[in-house]
Motif scaffolding. Structure first.
Motif, PDB file in Angstrom:
ATOM      1  N   LEU A  71     -19.496   8.839 -11.249  1.00  0.00           N
ATOM      2  CA  LEU A  71     -19.770   9.539  -9.998  1.00  0.00           C
ATOM      3  C   LEU A  71     -20.045   8.560  -8.870  1.00  0.00           C
ATOM      4  O   LEU A  71     -19.556   8.733  -7.746  1.00  0.00           O
ATOM      5  N   SER A  72     -20.816   7.513  -9.162  1.00  0.00           N
ATOM      6  CA  SER A  72     -21.133   6.512  -8.144  1.00  0.00           C
ATOM      7  C   SER A  72     -19.868   5.798  -7.668  1.00  0.00           C
ATOM      8  O   SER A  72     -19.674   5.570  -6.472  1.00  0.00           O
ATOM      9  N   VAL A  73     -19.003   5.445  -8.621  1.00  0.00           N
ATOM     10  CA  VAL A  73     -17.742   4.794  -8.265  1.00  0.00           C
ATOM     11  C   VAL A  73     -16.890   5.715  -7.405  1.00  0.00           C
ATOM     12  O   VAL A  73     -16.282   5.291  -6.411  1.00  0.00           O
ATOM     13  N   ALA A  74     -16.861   7.000  -7.758  1.00  0.00           N
ATOM     14  CA  ALA A  74     -16.080   7.971  -6.994  1.00  0.00           C
ATOM     15  C   ALA A  74     -16.616   8.113  -5.571  1.00  0.00           C
ATOM     16  O   ALA A  74     -15.842   8.204  -4.607  1.00  0.00           O
ATOM     17  N   LEU A  75     -17.932   8.123  -5.436  1.00  0.00           N
ATOM     18  CA  LEU A  75     -18.531   8.236  -4.106  1.00  0.00           C
ATOM     19  C   LEU A  75     -18.220   7.005  -3.260  1.00  0.00           C
ATOM     20  O   LEU A  75     -17.920   7.118  -2.061  1.00  0.00           O
ATOM     21  N   ILE A  76     -18.281   5.836  -3.876  1.00  0.00           N
ATOM     22  CA  ILE A  76     -17.973   4.611  -3.141  1.00  0.00           C
ATOM     23  C   ILE A  76     -16.493   4.567  -2.781  1.00  0.00           C
ATOM     24  O   ILE A  76     -16.117   4.095  -1.694  1.00  0.00           O
ATOM     25  N   ALA A  77     -15.636   5.078  -3.660  1.00  0.00           N
ATOM     26  CA  ALA A  77     -14.216   5.167  -3.341  1.00  0.00           C
ATOM     27  C   ALA A  77     -13.996   6.067  -2.131  1.00  0.00           C
ATOM     28  O   ALA A  77     -13.138   5.791  -1.277  1.00  0.00           O
ATOM     29  N   ALA A  78     -14.780   7.142  -2.030  1.00  0.00           N
ATOM     30  CA  ALA A  78     -14.680   8.042  -0.882  1.00  0.00           C
ATOM     31  C   ALA A  78     -15.076   7.322   0.405  1.00  0.00           C
ATOM     32  O   ALA A  78     -14.448   7.507   1.452  1.00  0.00           O
ATOM     33  N   VAL A  79     -16.116   6.487   0.300  1.00  0.00           N
ATOM     34  CA  VAL A  79     -16.510   5.679   1.463  1.00  0.00           C
ATOM     35  C   VAL A  79     -15.376   4.729   1.840  1.00  0.00           C
ATOM     36  O   VAL A  79     -15.081   4.507   3.015  1.00  0.00           O
ATOM     37  N   GLY A  80     -14.718   4.179   0.817  1.00  0.00           N
ATOM     38  CA  GLY A  80     -13.584   3.305   1.074  1.00  0.00           C
ATOM     39  C   GLY A  80     -12.459   4.031   1.796  1.00  0.00           C
ATOM     40  O   GLY A  80     -11.835   3.479   2.698  1.00  0.00           O
ATOM     41  N   ALA A  81     -12.206   5.275   1.401  1.00  0.00           N
ATOM     42  CA  ALA A  81     -11.173   6.055   2.073  1.00  0.00           C
ATOM     43  C   ALA A  81     -11.505   6.247   3.552  1.00  0.00           C
ATOM     44  O   ALA A  81     -10.617   6.192   4.413  1.00  0.00           O
ATOM     45  N   LEU A  82     -12.788   6.442   3.846  1.00  0.00           N
ATOM     46  CA  LEU A  82     -13.210   6.560   5.245  1.00  0.00           C
ATOM     47  C   LEU A  82     -13.002   5.240   5.986  1.00  0.00           C
ATOM     48  O   LEU A  82     -12.595   5.228   7.156  1.00  0.00           O
ATOM     49  N   ALA A  83     -13.286   4.127   5.300  1.00  0.00           N
ATOM     50  CA  ALA A  83     -13.054   2.810   5.906  1.00  0.00           C
ATOM     51  C   ALA A  83     -11.566   2.613   6.183  1.00  0.00           C
ATOM     52  O   ALA A  83     -11.179   2.054   7.215  1.00  0.00           O
ATOM     53  N   GLY A  84     -10.720   3.094   5.262  1.00  0.00           N
ATOM     54  CA  GLY A  84      -9.284   3.002   5.479  1.00  0.00           C
ATOM     55  C   GLY A  84      -8.836   3.843   6.653  1.00  0.00           C
ATOM     56  O   GLY A  84      -7.971   3.438   7.436  1.00  0.00           O
ATOM     57  N   ALA A  85      -9.437   5.025   6.800  1.00  0.00           N
ATOM     58  CA  ALA A  85      -9.113   5.886   7.940  1.00  0.00           C
ATOM     59  C   ALA A  85      -9.510   5.206   9.248  1.00  0.00           C
ATOM     60  O   ALA A  85      -8.803   5.305  10.255  1.00  0.00           O
TER      61      ALA A  85
END
Length: 239
Positions: free
Chosen positions: A4-18
């Motif tokens: 879950l933590s990895v998934a949440l950080i991946a979501a933050v990464g997607a925002l950084a990519g945006a």
């Protein structure tokens, strides 16, 4: 770290990519031009002055023509990079430095692929942000060495500068080298060696693959993406 933590950080990464998407669009221009804000197809302004954003579809809102990075490319690339870093288990300020290099690296890589440039507007923040975060890691007593990071940044920059004099590397790669060197040197000299070498290995393998399918550039290799991939791969395993 939990899934879950990895998934949440991946979501933050997607925002950084945006967040990187409009930067990639604006800076994917010839060296003579500093930046762009209008659609190259219809001329409409696609980057708002107050909130510069672009649709994740990678198309102009006015004419629907493809502009900037392909659909969801920076978002997916940053999400994967953040997830890999999170899974690597680093924490604290050093992990923040890894995420910072990943965020800057995604934008730099996409610009380099598009126009074979690594603009100063991104290489300089990559360097300053990395050193700032590593300084915080030193103050916090995290394992690593700020002095070695600085020395490694200087060594890698000098090596890349010598390579650039032969014409085998662009000056933008040299400007990215200190940030990469600092991140790797924080862990060890061994990490610096393998991280730098990994960029060349990844580059060689992928360029051979591109040649096999007839997509390799004959005159210039965009080395920036390989630098970032190699450095992060080694940094994560060395953490």
């Amino acid at each position: 770290m939990s899934v879950l933590s990895v998934a949440l950080i991946a979501a933050v990464g997607a925002l950084a990519g945006a967040a990187a998407r409009p930067v990639v669009f604006a800076r994917s221009v010839p060296a003579a031009a500093s930046a762009r804000s209008d659609c190259p197809h219809c001329g409409s302004g696609v980057l708002g002055r107050r909130l510069p954003v672009l649709p994740a579809s990678g198309r102009c809102p006015a004419c629907a023509q493809a502009i900037g990075p392909h659909a969801f490319t920076p978002e997916a690339a940053a999400a994967v990079a953040f997830a890999v870093i999170a899974a690597g288990g680093a924490s604290g300020w050093f992990a923040a430095a890894q995420y910072w290099i990943a965020a800057c690296g995604v934008a730099l890589a996409l610009i380099d692929v598009a126009v074979q440039r690594l603009p100063d507007v991104l290489t300089l923040p990559a360097l300053c942000g990395t050193f700032l975060l590593l300084t915080a890691a030193q103050v916090a007593g995290e394992p690593g060495s700020l002095g070695r990071a600085a020395a490694a940044a200087a060594v890698l920059t000098a090596v890349f500068l010598l390579i650039a004099f032969t014409g085998a590397m662009g000056i933008g790669d040299v400007k990215l080298a200190p940030a990469i060197g600092a991140l790797l040197g924080w862990s060890s000299w061994t990490a610096l060696f393998w991280g730098a070498a990994a960029g060349f290995v990844v580059g060689a393998v992928l360029e051979v693959a591109r040649m096999a399918v007839g997509r390799a550039r004959r005159t210039h290799v965009s080395f920036g993406p390989y630098m970032v991939i190699g450095a992060l791969a080694v940094s994560v395993t060395a953490a």
